[in-house]
Motif scaffolding. Sequence first.
Motif, PDB file in Angstrom:
ATOM      1  N   ASN A   2      41.854  22.474  36.976  1.00  0.00           N
ATOM      2  CA  ASN A   2      42.755  21.349  36.742  1.00  0.00           C
ATOM      3  C   ASN A   2      42.053  20.014  36.967  1.00  0.00           C
ATOM      4  OD1 ASN A   2      44.869  23.067  36.106  1.00  0.00           O
ATOM      5  ND2 ASN A   2      45.697  23.079  38.187  1.00  0.00           N
ATOM      6  N   PHE A   3      41.186  19.966  37.979  1.00  0.00           N
ATOM      7  CA  PHE A   3      40.457  18.725  38.263  1.00  0.00           C
ATOM      8  C   PHE A   3      39.504  18.387  37.122  1.00  0.00           C
ATOM      9  CE2 PHE A   3      36.411  16.955  39.832  1.00  0.00           C
ATOM     10  CZ  PHE A   3      36.852  15.712  40.266  1.00  0.00           C
ATOM     11  N   MET A  38      36.932  29.537  35.921  1.00  0.00           N
ATOM     12  CA  MET A  38      37.650  30.805  35.846  1.00  0.00           C
ATOM     13  C   MET A  38      38.126  31.270  37.216  1.00  0.00           C
ATOM     14  SD  MET A  38      35.652  33.093  32.969  1.00  0.00           S
ATOM     15  CE  MET A  38      34.060  32.972  33.782  1.00  0.00           C
ATOM     16  N   LYS A  39      37.391  30.930  38.258  1.00  0.00           N
ATOM     17  CA  LYS A  39      37.715  31.418  39.599  1.00  0.00           C
ATOM     18  C   LYS A  39      38.691  30.518  40.352  1.00  0.00           C
ATOM     19  CE  LYS A  39      35.136  35.091  39.598  1.00  0.00           C
ATOM     20  NZ  LYS A  39      35.729  36.453  39.706  1.00  0.00           N
ATOM     21  N   SER A  40      38.723  29.241  40.030  1.00  0.00           N
ATOM     22  CA  SER A  40      39.532  28.295  40.813  1.00  0.00           C
ATOM     23  C   SER A  40      40.454  27.499  39.900  1.00  0.00           C
ATOM     24  CB  SER A  40      38.617  27.347  41.589  1.00  0.00           C
ATOM     25  OG  SER A  40      39.360  26.321  42.205  1.00  0.00           O
ATOM     26  N   VAL A  41      41.757  27.617  40.143  1.00  0.00           N
ATOM     27  CA  VAL A  41      42.736  26.859  39.360  1.00  0.00           C
ATOM     28  C   VAL A  41      42.631  25.371  39.661  1.00  0.00           C
ATOM     29  CG1 VAL A  41      45.192  26.509  38.916  1.00  0.00           C
ATOM     30  CG2 VAL A  41      44.307  28.825  39.254  1.00  0.00           C
ATOM     31  N   SER A  42      42.460  25.021  40.947  1.00  0.00           N
ATOM     32  CA  SER A  42      42.377  23.613  41.337  1.00  0.00           C
ATOM     33  C   SER A  42      41.149  22.942  40.710  1.00  0.00           C
ATOM     34  CB  SER A  42      42.332  23.480  42.861  1.00  0.00           C
ATOM     35  OG  SER A  42      41.252  24.225  43.403  1.00  0.00           O
ATOM     36  N   PHE A  43      40.017  23.661  40.698  1.00  0.00           N
ATOM     37  CA  PHE A  43      38.812  23.099  40.079  1.00  0.00           C
ATOM     38  C   PHE A  43      39.016  22.930  38.577  1.00  0.00           C
ATOM     39  CE2 PHE A  43      34.678  23.574  37.990  1.00  0.00           C
ATOM     40  CZ  PHE A  43      33.943  22.581  38.638  1.00  0.00           C
ATOM     41  N   SER A  59      45.737  18.511  27.906  1.00  0.00           N
ATOM     42  CA  SER A  59      44.529  17.803  28.327  1.00  0.00           C
ATOM     43  C   SER A  59      43.631  17.418  27.164  1.00  0.00           C
ATOM     44  CB  SER A  59      43.741  18.665  29.322  1.00  0.00           C
ATOM     45  OG  SER A  59      43.407  19.917  28.744  1.00  0.00           O
ATOM     46  N   ASN A  60      43.756  18.109  26.015  1.00  0.00           N
ATOM     47  CA  ASN A  60      42.931  17.773  24.851  1.00  0.00           C
ATOM     48  C   ASN A  60      43.608  16.748  23.940  1.00  0.00           C
ATOM     49  OD1 ASN A  60      44.946  19.307  23.766  1.00  0.00           O
ATOM     50  ND2 ASN A  60      43.612  20.792  22.761  1.00  0.00           N
ATOM     51  N   PHE A  90      37.280  16.702  27.477  1.00  0.00           N
ATOM     52  CA  PHE A  90      36.331  15.587  27.453  1.00  0.00           C
ATOM     53  C   PHE A  90      35.005  16.013  28.071  1.00  0.00           C
ATOM     54  CE2 PHE A  90      34.401  11.922  29.632  1.00  0.00           C
ATOM     55  CZ  PHE A  90      34.215  11.079  28.547  1.00  0.00           C
ATOM     56  N   PHE A  91      35.072  16.773  29.153  1.00  0.00           N
ATOM     57  CA  PHE A  91      33.858  17.220  29.839  1.00  0.00           C
ATOM     58  C   PHE A  91      33.019  18.124  28.937  1.00  0.00           C
ATOM     59  CE2 PHE A  91      31.658  20.325  32.560  1.00  0.00           C
ATOM     60  CZ  PHE A  91      30.876  19.467  33.316  1.00  0.00           C
TER      61      PHE A  91
END
Length: 286
Positions: free
Chosen positions: A89-90, A82-87, A141-142, A36-37
């Motif tokens: 996923n958020f 690419m660097k942060s999994v948590s980001f 997510s899509n 969506f983003f």
Amino acid sequence: MIPGWVEVILRSIGAVVILIISTRLFLMKSIAQFSFFEATLLLIIGVILAIGSFVISIPVGYSIIALITWLAVIGIVNYLSMKSVSFRNFLHGKGIPVIEDGKVLEDNMKKQRYTTDELLKQLRTKNVFKVADVEYAVLESNGAINVLLKKENQPLTPKDMLIPVAPEKEPQTVVMDGKVMDEALATIGFNRQWLEQELNTLGVAIENVFLGQVDSYGELTVDLFDDKLKIPEPKQKPMLLASIKKTQADLEIFALQTENEQVKNIFANCANEMDEVLKKIQKYLH
């Protein structure tokens, strides 16, 4: 001074070029895979370019600054993703299980505002009409559904049946829209002379070929401009297989017909060796 309509045309052409370059650089995926983003960012970039192309009162520099700003935002977001999994996923979300062991997880569906009709519709696109046949299903997510069928409902494969199969590589397209692709021919070690010989064997002229492909075993298949014309099936592999089988059968017959034990053993050994050869190459000839 440039007339207004000319300026609009020039701005529109520039906007199209910039949009193509931007999407190729920052959004290397199909629209169906956009989150969506990402879809929102692409829409905003399109709006900026569209407004900048026909609203002449807005200086071109302002449109470029706005575009660069949004592209910079996309670049930063992609880097952080690419660097942060948590980001990641958020921002993009992650897959949510909606079926486990053939049972629908209603709570997860409610959290995602996903209806039963939508679930069944997505399952049908995967050729699944019975929820009980599903071992595990994930809502991505899509919005797409990925399904793992229960083992007993999965289609049989050569591996399941312990059948050896030959490795398969990507076929090379050697004729496209009636034009010979010399680079593709060279990649597989052939040339135009070989192609012409193969087409002569099929009784087809090169100018009649819409599409021609060569598989990893050097077999040519073609599609013609005229769909009414019938093309003979390739016979090289069946003929080779038949020749090997005939040779083995002849050796066995010779072994049975001779009364000389030494010669009989020679023919029998040759027949056994031919049988081993047949077992090894049979998977390549189907």
